[in-house]
Design a protein around this motif. Structure first.
Motif, PDB file in Angstrom:
ATOM      1  N   ILE A 329      42.996  29.815  10.312  1.00  0.00           N
ATOM      2  CA  ILE A 329      42.944  31.296   9.491  1.00  0.00           C
ATOM      3  C   ILE A 329      41.617  31.328   8.514  1.00  0.00           C
ATOM      4  O   ILE A 329      41.322  32.278   8.372  1.00  0.00           O
ATOM      5  CB  ILE A 329      44.307  31.148   8.892  1.00  0.00           C
ATOM      6  CG1 ILE A 329      44.273  32.603   8.117  1.00  0.00           C
ATOM      7  CG2 ILE A 329      44.580  29.971   7.873  1.00  0.00           C
ATOM      8  CD1 ILE A 329      44.513  33.972   8.830  1.00  0.00           C
ATOM      9  N   LEU A 330      41.209  30.128   8.066  1.00  0.00           N
ATOM     10  CA  LEU A 330      40.045  30.264   7.239  1.00  0.00           C
ATOM     11  C   LEU A 330      38.806  30.807   7.824  1.00  0.00           C
ATOM     12  O   LEU A 330      37.973  31.513   7.364  1.00  0.00           O
ATOM     13  CB  LEU A 330      39.945  28.917   6.721  1.00  0.00           C
ATOM     14  CG  LEU A 330      38.576  28.400   6.071  1.00  0.00           C
ATOM     15  CD1 LEU A 330      38.746  29.513   4.808  1.00  0.00           C
ATOM     16  CD2 LEU A 330      38.505  26.943   5.417  1.00  0.00           C
ATOM     17  N   ARG A 331      38.655  30.091   9.323  1.00  0.00           N
ATOM     18  CA  ARG A 331      37.543  30.898   9.962  1.00  0.00           C
ATOM     19  C   ARG A 331      37.723  32.380  10.129  1.00  0.00           C
ATOM     20  O   ARG A 331      36.637  33.104  10.083  1.00  0.00           O
ATOM     21  CB  ARG A 331      37.390  30.127  11.242  1.00  0.00           C
ATOM     22  CG  ARG A 331      36.183  30.885  12.025  1.00  0.00           C
ATOM     23  CD  ARG A 331      36.007  30.093  13.541  1.00  0.00           C
ATOM     24  NE  ARG A 331      35.604  28.657  13.472  1.00  0.00           N
ATOM     25  CZ  ARG A 331      36.504  27.741  13.911  1.00  0.00           C
ATOM     26  NH1 ARG A 331      37.654  27.945  14.633  1.00  0.00           N
ATOM     27  NH2 ARG A 331      35.896  26.565  14.006  1.00  0.00           N
ATOM     28  N   GLU A 332      38.896  32.679  10.381  1.00  0.00           N
ATOM     29  CA  GLU A 332      39.212  34.288  10.570  1.00  0.00           C
ATOM     30  C   GLU A 332      38.655  34.995   9.198  1.00  0.00           C
ATOM     31  O   GLU A 332      38.407  36.148   9.173  1.00  0.00           O
ATOM     32  CB  GLU A 332      40.684  34.453  10.873  1.00  0.00           C
ATOM     33  CG  GLU A 332      40.951  33.851  12.277  1.00  0.00           C
ATOM     34  CD  GLU A 332      40.128  34.832  13.435  1.00  0.00           C
ATOM     35  OE1 GLU A 332      40.036  36.051  13.513  1.00  0.00           O
ATOM     36  OE2 GLU A 332      39.442  33.902  14.005  1.00  0.00           O
ATOM     37  N   ARG A 389      33.118  16.775   2.490  1.00  0.00           N
ATOM     38  CA  ARG A 389      32.682  17.190   3.828  1.00  0.00           C
ATOM     39  C   ARG A 389      32.333  18.740   3.480  1.00  0.00           C
ATOM     40  O   ARG A 389      31.159  19.130   4.245  1.00  0.00           O
ATOM     41  CB  ARG A 389      33.592  17.160   4.775  1.00  0.00           C
ATOM     42  CG  ARG A 389      33.983  15.736   5.176  1.00  0.00           C
ATOM     43  CD  ARG A 389      35.159  15.678   6.377  1.00  0.00           C
ATOM     44  NE  ARG A 389      34.493  16.495   7.589  1.00  0.00           N
ATOM     45  CZ  ARG A 389      35.466  17.301   8.404  1.00  0.00           C
ATOM     46  NH1 ARG A 389      36.702  16.999   8.237  1.00  0.00           N
ATOM     47  NH2 ARG A 389      34.768  17.945   9.341  1.00  0.00           N
ATOM     48  N   LEU A 390      32.786  19.368   2.504  1.00  0.00           N
ATOM     49  CA  LEU A 390      32.327  20.841   2.379  1.00  0.00           C
ATOM     50  C   LEU A 390      31.011  20.958   1.712  1.00  0.00           C
ATOM     51  O   LEU A 390      30.156  21.451   2.050  1.00  0.00           O
ATOM     52  CB  LEU A 390      33.564  21.503   1.459  1.00  0.00           C
ATOM     53  CG  LEU A 390      33.164  22.956   1.065  1.00  0.00           C
ATOM     54  CD1 LEU A 390      33.122  23.848   2.235  1.00  0.00           C
ATOM     55  CD2 LEU A 390      34.286  23.593   0.286  1.00  0.00           C
ATOM     56  N   ALA A 406      30.813  29.897   3.316  1.00  0.00           N
ATOM     57  CA  ALA A 406      29.448  29.590   4.207  1.00  0.00           C
ATOM     58  C   ALA A 406      29.845  28.858   5.317  1.00  0.00           C
ATOM     59  O   ALA A 406      29.195  28.926   6.527  1.00  0.00           O
ATOM     60  CB  ALA A 406      28.459  28.967   3.254  1.00  0.00           C
ATOM     61  N   ARG A 407      30.903  27.473   5.246  1.00  0.00           N
ATOM     62  CA  ARG A 407      30.965  26.734   6.465  1.00  0.00           C
ATOM     63  C   ARG A 407      32.409  26.076   6.570  1.00  0.00           C
ATOM     64  O   ARG A 407      32.407  25.274   7.063  1.00  0.00           O
ATOM     65  CB  ARG A 407      30.071  25.600   5.952  1.00  0.00           C
ATOM     66  CG  ARG A 407      30.078  24.921   4.710  1.00  0.00           C
ATOM     67  CD  ARG A 407      29.408  23.753   4.522  1.00  0.00           C
ATOM     68  NE  ARG A 407      27.828  23.876   4.319  1.00  0.00           N
ATOM     69  CZ  ARG A 407      27.149  23.248   3.358  1.00  0.00           C
ATOM     70  NH1 ARG A 407      27.588  22.399   2.903  1.00  0.00           N
ATOM     71  NH2 ARG A 407      25.670  23.393   3.450  1.00  0.00           N
ATOM     72  N   GLY A 408      33.333  26.890   5.942  1.00  0.00           N
ATOM     73  CA  GLY A 408      34.649  26.267   5.814  1.00  0.00           C
ATOM     74  C   GLY A 408      35.499  26.386   7.107  1.00  0.00           C
ATOM     75  O   GLY A 408      35.255  27.424   7.803  1.00  0.00           O
ATOM     76  N   ASN A 409      36.234  25.329   7.497  1.00  0.00           N
ATOM     77  CA  ASN A 409      37.137  25.821   8.601  1.00  0.00           C
ATOM     78  C   ASN A 409      38.470  24.706   8.462  1.00  0.00           C
ATOM     79  O   ASN A 409      38.519  23.884   7.543  1.00  0.00           O
ATOM     80  CB  ASN A 409      36.267  25.306  10.145  1.00  0.00           C
ATOM     81  CG  ASN A 409      35.748  24.065  10.198  1.00  0.00           C
ATOM     82  OD1 ASN A 409      36.366  23.107  10.201  1.00  0.00           O
ATOM     83  ND2 ASN A 409      34.529  24.012  10.101  1.00  0.00           N
ATOM     84  N   ALA A 410      39.114  24.745   9.523  1.00  0.00           N
ATOM     85  CA  ALA A 410      40.528  24.015   9.328  1.00  0.00           C
ATOM     86  C   ALA A 410      40.122  22.566   9.490  1.00  0.00           C
ATOM     87  O   ALA A 410      41.099  21.761   8.831  1.00  0.00           O
ATOM     88  CB  ALA A 410      41.342  24.569  10.507  1.00  0.00           C
TER      89      ALA A 410
END
Length: 477
Positions: A329-332, A389-390, A406-410
């Motif tokens: 959902i973060l990528r979405e 990591r972020l 900018a670069r977040g994902n699950a």
């Protein structure tokens, strides 16, 4: 006894922004305090937990060959993925959403397994949610017309061998449920599963699939009881064409019968026109956009910036078809921001504003309590992001919310807490063994797939007939 979490950075909400080096305390599922003075600890960015505001809690569609086709074909093709075990299917979907950082998820239950009474199936889904630890809204989808196409299906069915026609009719044609029976069934489901973590809603599938008496009954029941409604609206070009031909005043009619209200959430609205968006905005209803699903199903680009501009409450869902079919959902949210967030120097919203809108409106859509902001008195629903990591380079101070978009994902989610309880830590669900569940489900699907060999065999012919019907019967201006 209160629980504490230290945060290098913590996003409180759109007004208070990010605080550094704080401790969040919660007790009994509620935040009781946020104060300065965090001690040494792994670097983390604590943010409100996400919401998947439109989903169906089903199996992954691509595994059943439902790939790169419009919704009108895709819906029929996914009959191959009907739940073989309602509990396990729901656990799989809900746990994937939880791993991605969701505290709440909408379950618009469009394809029951048929293996048990519907109230019992709803109880199986609710048990799955309880075992995962996630909040859900549950709406049993209902339709009482147009099961195969948006109109007379005889041109699609005629000329098929008798056995093939029977296969299709057995899979998709049901005696329609009366409005009264649907309301009574929803009441029975609510009596069986509703509670602090489960919000039972009304779930008409979409206007092209529901008669006026059914929609009127839903509107009346919602107004009388306060029960929320969840429905698809104008998802595809063919639904737009159907509305223009058969129901040109559709959104106005929904408004006039009281269907549009602050209790309503509408999924997609891709082909809604400006005057329709204005009516939706004036009613207080929400629009949940599902960017990757819209792309997977070739449905089009939704007018989300325009909808926001005229006052529509916007939130985000996965719809079971995230970009990589991984429920991220973060990528979405990032995709929604990238595509609808503005052009040049003219911004629709900032990433922080968009994030806050998605969480707040998503909680309203699912009936989850609180605004979603991290503040004393609100539910302890939060996500801890791995800040090392972020912010992998750590060259200079950078707003962690900007980095998130900018670069977040699950994969960056370290911990997910819902109602004060850790439900995911380091990618592992605390309440269920997701790898074992998915392994068991795969074995069941593989054992079951032969039962629908006749449907798979006839699919190419059916697919051609469907595309021909929609192209001939429903054309857009």
């Amino acid at each position: 006894m209160a629980t504490e979490i230290s945060a290098t950075s913590l996003f409180r909400g759109p007004d208070r922004g990010v605080s550094d080096n704080v401790v969040l305390r919660h007790d009994g599922g509620v935040i009781i305090d946020i104060s300065e003075g965090a001690g040494p600890r792994p670097r983390s960015f604590v943010i409100p937990a996400f919401v998947n505001a439109h989903d169906h809690a089903r199996a992954t569609a691509s595994s059943f060959g439902a790939v790169g086709m419009p919704l009108e074909s895709w819906i029929l093709r996914t009959a191959l993925g009907a739940p073989v075990d309602p509990y396990l299917t729901a656990v799989s979907a809900l746990a994937r959403s939880a791993k991605a950082g969701c505290a709440a998820m909408m379950v618009h239950y469009t394809r029951p397994s048929g293996t048990m009474p519907l109230v019992d199936e709803a109880k199986a889904v609710a048990k799955a949610a309880s075992d995962v630890g996630i909040r859900i809204a549950f709406a049993l989808a209902v339709r009482d017309q147009n099961p195969i196409v948006y109109g007379d299906a005889e041109p699609v069915l005629s000329g098929l061998p008798g056995s093939d026609r029977k296969t299709i009719e057995d899979l998709f044609v049901r005696a329609p449920m009366s409005p009264k029976a649907y309301i009574e069934l929803t009441d029975a489901i609510a009596a069986g599963i509703a509670g602090p973590m489960v919000d039972v809603q009304l779930g008409p599938a979409g206007v092209q699939w529901c008669s006026k008496p059914l929609l009127e009954a839903v509107a009346e029941n919602s107004a009388r009881t306060g029960r929320r409604i969840h429905m698809h609206l104008l998802e595809t070009m063919y639904q737009r064409a159907w509305a223009d031909q058969h129901f040109p005043d559709m959104v106005r009619w929904l408004r006039d019968v009281g269907f549009l209200s602050e209790r309503l959430t509408l999924a997609h609205c891709i082909h809604a026109r400006p005057e329709e968006l204005e009516m939706i905005a004036a009613s207080g209803a929400r629009i949940v956009t599902n960017f990757s699903s819209n792309m997977h199903l070739r449905s089009g680009l939704a007018p989300i910036a325009a909808a926001h501009g005229c006052g529509c409450a916007i939130t985000v869902g996965v719809d079971g078809l995230a970009l990589d079919e991984d429920d991220d959902i973060l990528r979405e949210m990032r995709l929604v921001q990238m595509v609808h967030g503005g052009v040049g120097f003219k911004a629709t919203w900032t990433p922080t504003e968009m994030f806050s809108l998605a969480i707040r409106n998503g909680r309203r859509a699912t009936g989850a309590p609180g605004s979603g902001e991290l503040a004393a008195g609100n539910p302890a629903d939060y996500v801890a992001i791995d800040l090392d990591r972020l912010d992998r380079d750590q060259i200079m101070p950078v707003d962690p919310m900007a980095l998130l978009f900018a670069r977040g994902n699950a994969s960056l989610v370290k911990e997910v807490v819902v109602a004060g309880k850790t439900i995911v830590r380091d990618g592992i669900c605390a309440g269920v063994d997701l790898p074992a569940v998915e392994q068991e489900l795969r074995a069941m699907y593989r054992g079951n797939v032969g039962k629908l060999d006749s449907f798979r065999r006839m699919w190419p012919s059916l697919s051609d007939r469907l595309s021909g019907w929609f192209e001939q019967q429903l054309t857009c201006e």
